[in-house]
Write a protein that holds these residues in place. Sequence first.
Motif, PDB file in Angstrom:
ATOM      1  N   ASP A  61       2.658   4.832  37.751  1.00 23.62           N
ATOM      2  CA  ASP A  61       3.503   6.099  37.576  1.00 23.62           C
ATOM      3  C   ASP A  61       3.228   6.666  36.054  1.00 23.62           C
ATOM      4  N   VAL A  62       2.524   6.155  35.214  1.00 19.03           N
ATOM      5  CA  VAL A  62       1.951   6.582  33.947  1.00 19.03           C
ATOM      6  C   VAL A  62       1.887   8.308  33.931  1.00 19.03           C
ATOM      7  N   ASN A  63       2.491   8.971  32.981  1.00 20.01           N
ATOM      8  CA  ASN A  63       2.305  10.302  32.816  1.00 20.01           C
ATOM      9  C   ASN A  63       1.562  10.698  31.545  1.00 20.01           C
ATOM     10  N   THR A  64       1.727   9.767  30.606  1.00 21.55           N
ATOM     11  CA  THR A  64       1.144   9.931  29.183  1.00 21.55           C
ATOM     12  C   THR A  64       0.265   8.733  28.803  1.00 21.55           C
ATOM     13  N   LEU A  65      -0.937   9.039  28.316  1.00 22.37           N
ATOM     14  CA  LEU A  65      -1.532   7.956  27.607  1.00 22.37           C
ATOM     15  C   LEU A  65      -1.848   8.054  26.431  1.00 22.37           C
ATOM     16  N   VAL A  66      -1.521   7.048  25.545  1.00 20.73           N
ATOM     17  CA  VAL A  66      -1.579   7.043  23.964  1.00 20.73           C
ATOM     18  C   VAL A  66      -2.653   6.415  23.411  1.00 20.73           C
ATOM     19  N   LEU A  67      -3.806   7.033  22.895  1.00 27.47           N
ATOM     20  CA  LEU A  67      -4.820   6.135  22.545  1.00 27.47           C
ATOM     21  C   LEU A  67      -5.152   6.077  21.114  1.00 27.47           C
ATOM     22  N   ASP A  68      -5.490   5.286  20.650  1.00 28.58           N
ATOM     23  CA  ASP A  68      -6.157   5.285  19.057  1.00 28.58           C
ATOM     24  C   ASP A  68      -7.535   5.823  19.267  1.00 28.58           C
ATOM     25  N   LYS A  69      -8.028   6.530  18.213  1.00 28.58           N
ATOM     26  CA  LYS A  69      -9.442   7.366  18.369  1.00 28.58           C
ATOM     27  C   LYS A  69     -10.165   6.419  18.081  1.00 28.58           C
ATOM     28  N   THR A  70     -10.234   5.289  17.053  1.00 33.49           N
ATOM     29  CA  THR A  70     -11.503   4.365  16.598  1.00 33.49           C
ATOM     30  C   THR A  70     -11.464   3.154  17.549  1.00 33.49           C
ATOM     31  N   GLY A  71     -12.483   3.111  18.261  1.00 31.94           N
ATOM     32  CA  GLY A  71     -12.705   1.933  19.338  1.00 31.94           C
ATOM     33  C   GLY A  71     -12.355   2.148  20.611  1.00 31.94           C
ATOM     34  N   THR A  72     -11.554   3.259  20.675  1.00 30.76           N
ATOM     35  CA  THR A  72     -11.304   3.753  22.273  1.00 30.76           C
ATOM     36  C   THR A  72     -11.806   4.967  22.733  1.00 30.76           C
ATOM     37  N   ILE A  73     -11.611   6.214  21.903  1.00 29.48           N
ATOM     38  CA  ILE A  73     -12.569   7.267  22.215  1.00 29.48           C
ATOM     39  C   ILE A  73     -13.773   7.382  21.750  1.00 29.48           C
ATOM     40  N   THR A  74     -13.767   6.702  20.191  1.00 28.30           N
ATOM     41  CA  THR A  74     -15.278   6.557  19.668  1.00 28.30           C
ATOM     42  C   THR A  74     -15.572   5.200  19.856  1.00 28.30           C
ATOM     43  N   LEU A  75     -17.065   5.170  19.340  1.00 26.94           N
ATOM     44  CA  LEU A  75     -17.384   3.950  19.399  1.00 26.94           C
ATOM     45  C   LEU A  75     -16.936   2.790  18.352  1.00 26.94           C
ATOM     46  N   GLY A  76     -16.291   3.324  17.225  1.00 26.71           N
ATOM     47  CA  GLY A  76     -15.503   2.561  16.444  1.00 26.71           C
ATOM     48  C   GLY A  76     -16.132   1.932  15.205  1.00 26.71           C
ATOM     49  N   ASN A  77     -17.374   1.735  15.212  1.00 29.02           N
ATOM     50  CA  ASN A  77     -18.116   1.292  13.803  1.00 29.02           C
ATOM     51  C   ASN A  77     -18.630   2.403  12.838  1.00 29.02           C
ATOM     52  N   ARG A  78     -17.731   3.056  12.506  1.00 25.63           N
ATOM     53  CA  ARG A  78     -18.030   4.136  11.541  1.00 25.63           C
ATOM     54  C   ARG A  78     -18.589   3.742  10.319  1.00 25.63           C
ATOM     55  N   LEU A  79     -19.855   4.171  10.289  1.00 23.97           N
ATOM     56  CA  LEU A  79     -20.756   3.859   9.120  1.00 23.97           C
ATOM     57  C   LEU A  79     -20.945   4.907   8.212  1.00 23.97           C
ATOM     58  N   ALA A  80     -21.287   4.645   7.120  1.00 26.15           N
ATOM     59  CA  ALA A  80     -21.552   5.510   5.814  1.00 26.15           C
ATOM     60  C   ALA A  80     -22.846   6.197   6.301  1.00 26.15           C
ATOM     61  N   GLU A  81     -22.804   7.449   6.321  1.00 20.79           N
ATOM     62  CA  GLU A  81     -24.155   8.321   6.708  1.00 20.79           C
ATOM     63  C   GLU A  81     -24.609   8.872   5.449  1.00 20.79           C
ATOM     64  N   GLU A  82     -23.578   9.442   4.821  1.00 20.65           N
ATOM     65  CA  GLU A  82     -24.330  10.333   3.274  1.00 20.65           C
ATOM     66  C   GLU A  82     -23.191  10.278   2.289  1.00 20.65           C
ATOM     67  N   PHE A  83     -23.642  10.138   1.029  1.00 18.04           N
ATOM     68  CA  PHE A  83     -22.840  10.762  -0.111  1.00 18.04           C
ATOM     69  C   PHE A  83     -22.941  12.254  -0.677  1.00 18.04           C
ATOM     70  N   ILE A  84     -21.950  12.679  -0.909  1.00 17.47           N
ATOM     71  CA  ILE A  84     -21.828  14.204  -1.220  1.00 17.47           C
ATOM     72  C   ILE A  84     -21.439  14.058  -2.460  1.00 17.47           C
ATOM     73  N   PRO A  85     -22.135  14.456  -3.667  1.00 15.84           N
ATOM     74  CA  PRO A  85     -21.647  14.606  -4.996  1.00 15.84           C
ATOM     75  C   PRO A  85     -20.727  15.668  -5.205  1.00 15.84           C
ATOM     76  N   VAL A  86     -19.891  15.632  -6.021  1.00 18.43           N
ATOM     77  CA  VAL A  86     -19.122  16.930  -6.654  1.00 18.43           C
ATOM     78  C   VAL A  86     -18.738  16.819  -8.108  1.00 18.43           C
ATOM     79  N   ASN A  87     -18.407  17.923  -8.712  1.00 19.44           N
ATOM     80  CA  ASN A  87     -17.838  17.846 -10.137  1.00 19.44           C
ATOM     81  C   ASN A  87     -19.115  17.643 -11.052  1.00 19.44           C
ATOM     82  N   GLY A  88     -20.357  17.991 -10.451  1.00 18.03           N
ATOM     83  CA  GLY A  88     -21.535  18.034 -11.415  1.00 18.03           C
ATOM     84  C   GLY A  88     -22.098  16.768 -11.454  1.00 18.03           C
ATOM     85  N   HIS A  89     -21.763  15.427 -10.640  1.00 16.12           N
ATOM     86  CA  HIS A  89     -22.036  14.253 -10.786  1.00 16.12           C
ATOM     87  C   HIS A  89     -23.560  14.379  -9.727  1.00 16.12           C
ATOM     88  N   SER A  90     -24.410  13.336 -10.094  1.00 17.24           N
ATOM     89  CA  SER A  90     -25.578  13.009  -9.243  1.00 17.24           C
ATOM     90  C   SER A  90     -25.205  12.042  -8.122  1.00 17.24           C
TER      91      SER A  90
END
Length: 701
Positions: A322-351
């Motif tokens: 009888d469920v009308n609404t499904l509440v799901l977490d994003k991480t591990g449910t909708i996405t694969l869950g193991n979020r990994l660092a892909e890139e560093f983006i420097p700002v403020n003049g830093h290298s």
Amino acid sequence: MDSVKPDSSQSRRPQPSGPRSGRKHTPKVDKRGLYRRAVKEAFVKLNPRVMLKNPVMFVVYVGTIITALLTIEPNLFGPVSGDNVRSFNGLITIILFFTVVFANFAEAVAEGRGKAQADALRSTKSDTTARKLLPDGSIQEVSSTTLHRGDMVQVMAGDIIPADGEVTSGVASVDESAITGESAPVLKEPGSDVASSVTGGTRILSDELTIRITSDPGKGFIDRMISLVEGAERSKTPNEIALTVLLAVLTLVFLFVVATLPTPANYVNSPVSVTLLIALLVALIPTTIGGLLSAIGIAGMDRVAQFNVIATSGRAVEACGDVNTLVLDKTGTITLGNRLAEEFIPVNGHSLQDIARVALAASVFDDTPEGKSIVRLAENLGAKVNFDKSQAEGIEFSAKTRMSGTNLPDGSEVRKGAVGAVKGFVRSRNGRDTPELDTAYERVSHLGGTPLAVALNDEIYGVIYLKDIVKPGIRDRFNQLRRMGVRTIMLTGDNRITASVIAEEAGVDDFIAEATPEDKIEVIQREQAAGKLVAMTGDGTNDAPALAQANVGVAMNTGTQAAKEAANMVDLDSDPTKLIDIVTIGKQLLITRGALTTFSIANDIAKYFAIIPVIFASARLESLNVMNLASTNSAVLSALIYNALIIPALIPLALTGVKFRPLTANQLLQRNILIYGLGGVIAPFIAIKVIDMAIAAVGLA
């Protein structure tokens, strides 16, 4: 570290590599032995107190007793004329008796499958010797059955964990295959909502743990699983109760119809005996669904168990349908869950090297997959730890601060976390953010990634791009739910831009960004206030209130004891996407019940028009006997035999369920009427005619 997810422990959960069949844990059933036990149980269930729980079959039960008495004394209710009255009464008694037995057999087979799984679980439960830690620090060897909540025990490599508990010290690998069917060991350690919970009956493979017992004897997780799958705690669900009341009302209606039949029958000189009236009543009342109703409910719980999910009651399984609404977490449910660092983006003049060095410093105490991936990426860029870790202080992530990091020995503070939270941290130290930060933030967000800002004291160094991937096929599954009328809501701690990108790619109906634990309860309460039934998954202690609030709460087996106790289902595989399968099973349960109810009522209508005309046809109204049945007795016997045989014939359908199709309620109703309604009308006419011809051929009536 999961800087945008309210419960950072979520990231510690071992993520499933893909959708699981969920059937590894289901024991192989000895069908021959199962059916033998079911036959014995069918006769045991002839106890009047048991039969009284099923009003329809109780009427058949009482009718069997009365016809048995009429077989012994045909004139019990007055003189009866005719040949072979005693033989006819005896045939009716035998058929009615087997109708009751077949109904009991259907329920016994369904219960037997659950008991087979309970036996497999019981084999994992044994009385072991536990090393109990006493207050003075000494160790006493005691039986595991004497342990109570709050006791401390020590387990070493090779030991069976004596009871459910929480790890207070130590790190070790644990084999949970006896519970989950999954051969890969699970790492257990203190300080984590997920990884600190252990289950009695599992085996420690390495090192040693100190455990605080969280359950009293006989009340552990395996004990509850055994009682639940055995059906010992099964109670009728609201829909099942409502349908039972409806069947009882229909039985009363037909009782009045049959009770008033002698008057018109006598008027046309076609008297009807008591035996014939009882046979007619049984043939007309909804015995098919009455005999299979309990089996359908038990089989629904069994199908959930086959997916390695333990339901605390049939009510929970039914609520899934009888469920009308499904509440799901994003991480591990909708996405694969193991979020990994892909890139560093420097700002403020830093290298790039600057942000790598600061990100490494912020992550050295972070043992989550995300934190470790940041360390790896920084080290690949040449960054090194240039301070004494023993003199530094790790700052854990919290839902309130939405940051984590390190306090360095020289007094410097390094933080990483949600961009808004890090901005606030820098401003509190009289620092300033930069437009470059917002540009990097939007770039990562539009890619569907999670942006984490990195700061040292009052200065922002850049953004870490955490990459996550939407699970393959998840969009199609949400489309199926949408066609069934189920609305999906994604909860995530990510910013709104990232959340909207993921929501669009996954195909969810709505999303809530930057969600806190309180938001989970609020969204559930809001949906329930609108008259919706809500389902959700969770595993952390902070998920417990929301799991308790939801109509269907599914806790992960790797989750905390609080989460398991708050939920009404436990997923042994700890696969958050299993919730979608559970909803499908619940829908299938309701579809099966609806289909067989439609078929049963259609049967009753057909039998009514097949038998009643024959009774009056004997009074010079032969034209009413359109089916050209041999006689009134033959017609009634044919209907009763069909009535009895259709119950075991439909047992496989009741146990396996009607094949699920993602249709709307109107489409399902139309399909049921077309297939099971029309089929239920046609089948009795054909079967009764064939049986009547066979009865006439052998001269039974």
